[in-house]
Scaffold this motif. Structure first.
Motif, short mmCIF file in Angstrom:
data_model
loop_
_atom_site.label_atom_id
_atom_site.label_comp_id
_atom_site.label_asym_id
_atom_site.label_seq_id
_atom_site.Cartn_x
_atom_site.Cartn_y
_atom_site.Cartn_z
N SER A 208 -56.10 43.67 13.77
CA SER A 208 -54.66 43.92 13.87
C SER A 208 -54.10 44.04 12.46
O SER A 208 -54.71 43.58 11.49
CB SER A 208 -53.96 42.79 14.64
N PHE A 209 -52.92 44.65 12.38
CA PHE A 209 -52.27 44.90 11.09
C PHE A 209 -50.95 44.14 11.08
O PHE A 209 -50.20 44.19 12.06
CB PHE A 209 -52.03 46.42 10.97
N ALA A 210 -50.66 43.42 10.01
CA ALA A 210 -49.40 42.65 9.94
C ALA A 210 -48.68 42.93 8.64
O ALA A 210 -49.31 43.13 7.59
CB ALA A 210 -49.70 41.16 10.05
N VAL A 211 -47.36 42.95 8.70
CA VAL A 211 -46.52 43.05 7.51
C VAL A 211 -45.91 41.67 7.31
O VAL A 211 -45.29 41.13 8.24
CB VAL A 211 -45.40 44.09 7.70
N LEU A 212 -46.11 41.09 6.14
CA LEU A 212 -45.75 39.68 5.94
C LEU A 212 -44.82 39.52 4.73
O LEU A 212 -45.14 39.98 3.64
CB LEU A 212 -47.01 38.86 5.68
N ALA B 239 -58.91 37.41 7.30
CA ALA B 239 -57.87 38.41 7.02
C ALA B 239 -58.03 38.93 5.60
O ALA B 239 -58.41 38.19 4.69
CB ALA B 239 -56.50 37.78 7.19
N ILE B 240 -57.75 40.23 5.45
CA ILE B 240 -57.71 40.82 4.11
C ILE B 240 -56.23 41.08 3.80
O ILE B 240 -55.55 41.78 4.56
CB ILE B 240 -58.50 42.14 4.02
N TYR B 241 -55.76 40.46 2.73
CA TYR B 241 -54.35 40.58 2.35
C TYR B 241 -54.24 41.57 1.19
O TYR B 241 -54.93 41.43 0.17
CB TYR B 241 -53.79 39.23 1.90
N ALA C 155 -48.55 51.80 3.07
CA ALA C 155 -48.82 53.11 3.69
C ALA C 155 -50.32 53.43 3.63
O ALA C 155 -50.90 53.89 4.62
CB ALA C 155 -48.02 54.19 2.97
N ASP C 156 -50.98 53.14 2.51
CA ASP C 156 -52.42 53.44 2.36
C ASP C 156 -53.24 52.59 3.32
O ASP C 156 -54.15 53.10 3.99
CB ASP C 156 -52.89 53.12 0.93
N VAL C 157 -52.94 51.31 3.36
CA VAL C 157 -53.74 50.40 4.19
C VAL C 157 -53.54 50.73 5.67
O VAL C 157 -54.50 50.76 6.45
CB VAL C 157 -53.40 48.92 3.89
N LEU C 158 -52.29 51.01 6.05
CA LEU C 158 -52.02 51.34 7.46
C LEU C 158 -52.76 52.61 7.86
O LEU C 158 -53.34 52.69 8.95
CB LEU C 158 -50.51 51.50 7.65
N ARG C 159 -52.79 53.59 6.98
CA ARG C 159 -53.47 54.86 7.26
C ARG C 159 -54.98 54.61 7.46
O ARG C 159 -55.58 55.09 8.41
CB ARG C 159 -53.24 55.83 6.09
N VAL C 160 -55.58 53.84 6.56
CA VAL C 160 -57.02 53.57 6.65
C VAL C 160 -57.33 52.78 7.92
O VAL C 160 -58.24 53.12 8.68
CB VAL C 160 -57.52 52.81 5.39
N TRP C 161 -56.55 51.72 8.18
CA TRP C 161 -56.81 50.87 9.36
C TRP C 161 -56.66 51.67 10.65
O TRP C 161 -57.49 51.57 11.56
CB TRP C 161 -55.85 49.67 9.36
N PHE D 136 -44.81 39.58 -0.77
CA PHE D 136 -44.69 40.62 0.25
C PHE D 136 -46.07 41.27 0.37
O PHE D 136 -46.58 41.85 -0.59
CB PHE D 136 -43.64 41.66 -0.17
N LEU D 137 -46.68 41.13 1.55
CA LEU D 137 -48.08 41.53 1.74
C LEU D 137 -48.25 42.29 3.05
O LEU D 137 -47.43 42.18 3.96
CB LEU D 137 -48.98 40.29 1.81
N VAL D 138 -49.34 43.03 3.14
CA VAL D 138 -49.79 43.48 4.46
C VAL D 138 -51.18 42.88 4.65
O VAL D 138 -51.90 42.65 3.68
CB VAL D 138 -49.82 45.02 4.59
N SER D 139 -51.52 42.62 5.91
CA SER D 139 -52.86 42.06 6.13
C SER D 139 -53.52 42.73 7.33
O SER D 139 -52.85 43.16 8.26
CB SER D 139 -52.82 40.54 6.31
N VAL D 140 -54.85 42.84 7.24
CA VAL D 140 -55.64 43.29 8.38
C VAL D 140 -56.45 42.08 8.83
O VAL D 140 -57.20 41.50 8.04
CB VAL D 140 -56.57 44.46 8.01
N ARG D 141 -56.24 41.69 10.11
CA ARG D 141 -56.91 40.50 10.65
C ARG D 141 -58.12 40.94 11.46
O ARG D 141 -58.01 41.89 12.26
CB ARG D 141 -55.94 39.69 11.52
N ILE D 142 -59.24 40.27 11.27
CA ILE D 142 -60.51 40.70 11.84
C ILE D 142 -61.14 39.57 12.66
O ILE D 142 -61.17 38.43 12.20
CB ILE D 142 -61.51 41.02 10.69
N ALA D 143 -61.66 39.92 13.84
CA ALA D 143 -62.51 38.98 14.60
C ALA D 143 -63.64 39.80 15.21
O ALA D 143 -63.41 40.59 16.13
CB ALA D 143 -61.70 38.28 15.68
#
Ligand SMILES: Cc1cc2nc3c(=O)[nH]c(=O)nc-3n(C[C@H](O)[C@H](O)[C@H](O)COP(=O)(O)OP(=O)(O)OC[C@H]3O[C@@H](n4cnc5c(N)ncnc54)[C@H](O)[C@@H]3O)c2cc1C
Length: 357
Positions: free
Chosen positions: A254-258, A225-227, A234-240, A274-281
């Motif tokens: 997947s994208f998570a708000v944590l 995961a990249i946190y 907003a930037d990360v969600l747009r890119v993902w 307070f983070l957002v993360s993109v989880r990768i497999a």
């Protein structure tokens, strides 16, 4: 004929003399409210719910399950199956709860690429055995989730599901006790209707006592995961959102708000943030994965980046979900598309300037 009624009803307590008859019929335990062990066996993962059954049968075999189902029928009580308690949504007043966790045998047929598991097995127990044979199942994100509940509900794997589909579609056979107390072996030939209904029908068509399913030759992933700081949501969600549709089916993200507390299973930099993360497999090579993930890494400076080549046995670290029970509210919706207005709305509702805590 096969339909089993699950639900809540206000039924009288089970009398000790009736419990004694049930106890004599099973190898496992029969627990009434107040008995030692009753509270452990009614524990659930979502602390917003509580199970209050009239009796719990901690089954050790299909015969125990049959006895519990027949007992419930004789007393006109609903039946609720509990493997791990990850998805208990009603109190089960007056019900017979059948706890399956002692029925957790795992047998791997490496040549045939299948696993046969008892209904009480959880994913960590299965992945440990399949990995030793160089294989992987279509497991979920959390190693403590039960194989049966997950698979009977469809089972969408966040590590292999995009390329292989639902776990329920890779089931070879199920052993199930139906409402008449019969133990049936359901596969595509022997019981085609029951076999079809069970795979997606959750607990509505009987109590599964064992299941057999396909395995795949996967031993590693490029994953993690990249946190990012929550302020960059907003930037990360747009890119993902722009990036994901261009990726192959071997890439799951997947994208998570944590909004995290200091859970012990989390790396220190994530505590109380307070983070957002993109989880990768990604099941392709690490070098392809690294190239593919580069645009995500450029979305914003990361707080922590754990995406790397990993053995399949480490997949729980991708999502890092709580291992201990927590209170939560769960809703899901399937979207055909995720336009920028919808993204903005999500940021409004859950982002840095929202009232979300
Ligand atoms: C932290 C977490 C992560 C998750 N990740 C994923 C994921 O990645 N992908 C995904 O698809 N789902 C996921 N889920 C959802 C999960 O698959 C369901 O909650 C599932 O029902 C859990 O099954 P269980 O046996 O652990 O739970 P339980 O609460 O014990 O069982 C849930 C229900 O399943 C049925 N059931 C269980 N065992 C049997 C049986 N032997 N016979 C008949 N019916 C039975 C019953 O209706 C029971 O009420 C996740 C859930 C949690 C809490």
């Amino acid at each position: 004929m096969y339909v089993m009624i699950f639900g809540d009803s206000f039924l009288p307590p089970v009398l000790p003399k009736d419990a004694a008859v049930l106890t004599a019929a099973v190898t496992g335990s029969v627990l009434l409210p107040g008995d030692c062990g009753y509270d452990d066996e009614r524990a659930v993962f979502n602390l917003n719910h509580e199970l209050l059954p009239a009796v719990i049968v901690v089954a050790e075999s299909a015969v125990d399950v049959q006895a519990a189902v027949m007992f419930a029928a004789s007393q006109h009580r609903p039946v609720v199956v509990r493997t791990t308690g990850h998805q208990m949504v009603g109190p089960a007043h007056g019900a017979v709860v059948i706890a399956t966790h002692r029925m957790n045998d795992v047998t791997i047929d490496a040549a045939g690429r299948t696993a046969r598991v008892g209904a009480g097995a959880v994913w960590s127990e299965v992945v440990k055995e399949t990995a030793a044979a160089g294989l992987a199942p279509l497991n979920g994100s959390n190693p403590t989730v039960g194989v049966s509940g997950y698979t009977l509900g469809g089972g969408l794997s966040p590590t292999l599901g995009r390329s292989h589909g639902y776990a329920a579609d890779h089931v070879r056979s199920l052993d199930v006790v139906t409402a008449d107390g019969e133990l049936r072996h359901a596969d595509a030939q022997s019981e085609p209707d029951l076999f079809w209904a069970l795979r997606g029908g959750k607990g509505n068509f009987g109590v599964v006592t064992a299941l057999e399913f396909d395995l795949f030759p996967v031993t590693r992933l490029y994953g993690g995961a990249i946190y990012f700081p929550g302020e960059r949501m907003a930037d990360v969600l747009r890119v993902w959102t722009g990036w994901h549709p261009g990726t192959p089916e071997t890439m799951i993200s997947s994208f998570a708000v944590l909004r995290l507390a200091g859970q012990a299973e989390l790396p220190i930099p994530l505590h109380n943030e307070f983070l957002v993360s993109v989880r990768i497999a990604y099941s392709g090579t690490a070098s392809d994965g690294e190239r593919m993930v580069a645009p995500l890494r450029a979305a914003a400076p990361a707080v922590l980046d754990t995406v790397a080549d990993m053995p399949y046995t480490k997949i729980a670290t991708i999502h890092n979900e709580p291992a201990e029970p927590v209170p939560y509210y769960e809703r899901s919706v399937m979207l055909k598309e995720f336009p920028s207005q919808a993204q903005d709305k999500v940021v409004d509702l859950a982002g840095p300037d929202s009232a979300s805590t």
